[in-house]
Write a protein that holds these residues in place. Structure first.
Motif, mmCIF file in Angstrom:
data_model
loop_
_atom_site.group_PDB
_atom_site.id
_atom_site.type_symbol
_atom_site.label_atom_id
_atom_site.label_comp_id
_atom_site.label_asym_id
_atom_site.label_seq_id
_atom_site.Cartn_x
_atom_site.Cartn_y
_atom_site.Cartn_z
ATOM 1 N N ALA A 1 -51.878 -37.315 40.434
ATOM 2 C CA ALA A 1 -52.094 -38.482 41.264
ATOM 3 C C ALA A 1 -53.199 -37.929 42.539
ATOM 4 N N ALA A 2 -54.333 -37.452 41.959
ATOM 5 C CA ALA A 2 -54.993 -36.938 43.330
ATOM 6 C C ALA A 2 -55.397 -37.809 44.211
ATOM 7 N N ASN A 3 -55.702 -39.164 43.815
ATOM 8 C CA ASN A 3 -56.074 -40.277 44.616
ATOM 9 C C ASN A 3 -54.814 -40.583 45.570
ATOM 10 N N SER A 4 -53.535 -40.103 45.146
ATOM 11 C CA SER A 4 -52.474 -40.201 46.335
ATOM 12 C C SER A 4 -52.110 -39.052 46.808
ATOM 13 N N GLY A 5 -52.812 -37.947 46.922
ATOM 14 C CA GLY A 5 -52.621 -36.633 47.391
ATOM 15 C C GLY A 5 -51.455 -35.953 46.735
ATOM 16 N N MET A 6 -51.561 -35.954 45.366
ATOM 17 C CA MET A 6 -50.989 -35.018 44.406
ATOM 18 C C MET A 6 -51.670 -34.679 43.337
ATOM 19 N N GLY A 7 -52.744 -34.095 43.667
ATOM 20 C CA GLY A 7 -53.489 -33.505 42.961
ATOM 21 C C GLY A 7 -53.442 -31.770 42.579
ATOM 22 N N PRO A 8 -54.638 -31.378 41.856
ATOM 23 C CA PRO A 8 -54.588 -29.788 41.648
ATOM 24 C C PRO A 8 -54.175 -29.060 43.002
ATOM 25 N N ALA A 9 -55.015 -29.512 43.900
ATOM 26 C CA ALA A 9 -54.865 -28.593 45.240
ATOM 27 C C ALA A 9 -53.405 -28.910 45.984
ATOM 28 N N GLN A 10 -52.876 -29.971 45.727
ATOM 29 C CA GLN A 10 -51.685 -30.013 46.309
ATOM 30 C C GLN A 10 -50.419 -29.237 45.435
ATOM 31 N N LEU A 11 -50.689 -29.200 44.138
ATOM 32 C CA LEU A 11 -49.950 -28.230 43.103
ATOM 33 C C LEU A 11 -50.095 -26.895 43.563
ATOM 34 N N ASP A 12 -51.324 -26.357 43.952
ATOM 35 C CA ASP A 12 -51.454 -25.111 44.294
ATOM 36 C C ASP A 12 -50.765 -24.615 45.522
ATOM 37 N N GLY B 1 -59.494 -18.013 44.974
ATOM 38 C CA GLY B 1 -58.004 -17.169 45.220
ATOM 39 C C GLY B 1 -57.047 -18.206 45.514
ATOM 40 N N ASP B 2 -57.380 -19.569 45.797
ATOM 41 C CA ASP B 2 -56.610 -20.859 46.425
ATOM 42 C C ASP B 2 -55.888 -20.883 44.991
ATOM 43 N N ALA B 3 -56.282 -20.945 43.733
ATOM 44 C CA ALA B 3 -55.573 -21.355 42.435
ATOM 45 C C ALA B 3 -54.266 -20.744 42.190
#
Length: 350
Positions: free
Chosen positions: A143-154, A240-242
């Motif tokens: 739910a990247a449009n709600s701030g729960m996307g791949p970057a937040q999972l990383d 490296g962030d992934a």
């Protein structure tokens, strides 16, 4: 000897023969001496289920090489809930341990970060164990449009698995310096570390969830979204962030990555996950092995002749693992929760 015993004896003999052949084919190297992608090991489906284990650590205690976590994005609380069917609540065996003594005590039903804390603490207490693969199913997708996307999972994995996480950047790194341009290049070059060097570490891979795949209004699935994320991080010099490897979900003949319209995300898939029986029904699984891709075969019990999904005999389960190792599986997944002697198996692949 009755027919049932004859069949069982024949299966065990075949399994032992195949094991010997696998070892010979690998040059008699022990599994610990082999690259990670050149071995076959065993995992437990829905490991977080409190009906399966009272505590997640008890699943790890079986010696399993893979655990599975189902997660939901709760966009109201911004929490990653771990549950099979409740998107708004937790139903699991994770306890948010901060020390080994806390792994088997305290309240359960915690969020994803707590499950990862339990994995990190368990690995630290068992430094020669592993590697452990964490299969993450995002039931409803990101739910990247709600701030729960791949970057937040990383960021969540980085905070809670820490240095125990084996990252895509670790596969890309060349031993002599520099790095491969894509995960496909690195895998095909055989750049996977040996199992022994991955002791105490965890590799996380993600698949689209059942709810997401059945949602006609969801046109951007987890696999595509995370592969795009890897592509863009690499282009920005931030690979490296992934912390996650995206997986192609579902058995298919040929190169299943051709199903992705964006050709530039295909080289970021080196993990494949699908039904074991489907892989054995006309799919050339040696294709995955020769390219050093990870191949996770699920529902191992359903390969003909089917055996119990939860409580086969040790001989039946052992023979099935040997069969699927010979069919080039990297991970053999089932619900065999009561067979640590099988869960701890590691064989040469192919």
């Amino acid at each position: 000897m009755n027919l049932r015993r004859t069949v069982a004896a024949a299966a065990l003999t075949a399994a032992l023969t195949a094991t010997t052949q696998l070892g010979a084919a690998a040059g008699a190297a022990t599994p610990a001496e082999l690259p990670f992608a050149s071995t076959s090991s065993v995992g437990i489906h829905n490991t977080y289920d409190p009906a399966a284990f009272g505590f997640l650590a008890q699943a790890l205690d079986t010696g399993t090489s893979m655990i599975e976590l189902d997660a939901w994005t709760d966009t109201v609380t911004k929490e990653w809930k771990v549950s099979h069917s409740n998107p708004l609540g937790n139903s699991n065996n994770c306890v948010n341990a901060s020390s080994p003594a806390q792994l088997y005590t305290g309240g359960v039903n915690k969020n994803l970060e707590s499950c990862l804390d339990d994995v990190r603490v368990w690995l630290a207490a068992h430094p020669t164990a592993g590697p452990v693969t964490v299969k993450l199913e995002l039931k409803g997708g990101f739910a990247a449009n709600s701030g729960m996307g791949p970057a937040q999972l990383d960021a969540l994995i980085a905070a809670h698995l820490g240095s125990a996480a084996f990252r895509p950047a670790d596969l890309l790194a060349k031993p002599g310096g520099g790095s491969y341009p894509t995960l496909d290049d690195a895998a095909r070059a055989g750049n996977w570390p040996g199992r022994s060097s991955l002791a105490g570490r965890a590799l996380v891979y993600v698949i689209p969830g059942t709810v997401e795949e059945g949602n006609p209004f969801d046109t951007l699935h987890t696999d595509t979204e995370y592969a795009r994320h890897l592509r863009d991080l690499a282009a920005a010099g931030r690979i490296g962030d992934a912390r996650v490897f995206p997986a192609v979900h579902g058995a298919a003949a040929g190169d299943p990555r051709t199903g992705y319209p964006e050709a530039n995300i295909r080289p970021w898939f080196v993990v494949f996950d699908g039904d074991a029986a489907a892989y054995l029904n006309g799919v050339d699984t040696s294709w995955y092995d020769t390219r050093h891709y990870l191949l996770s075969m699920t529902d191992a019990q359903n390969v003909a002749p089917a055996i119990s999904a939860t409580d086969p005999t040790a001989d039946q389960a052992r023979a099935r693992v040997v069969q699927l190792a010979g069919a080039h599986a990297t991970l053999v997944s089932s619900d065999w929760r009561h067979l640590p002697e099988v869960q701890s198996m590691v064989l040469p692949r192919g």
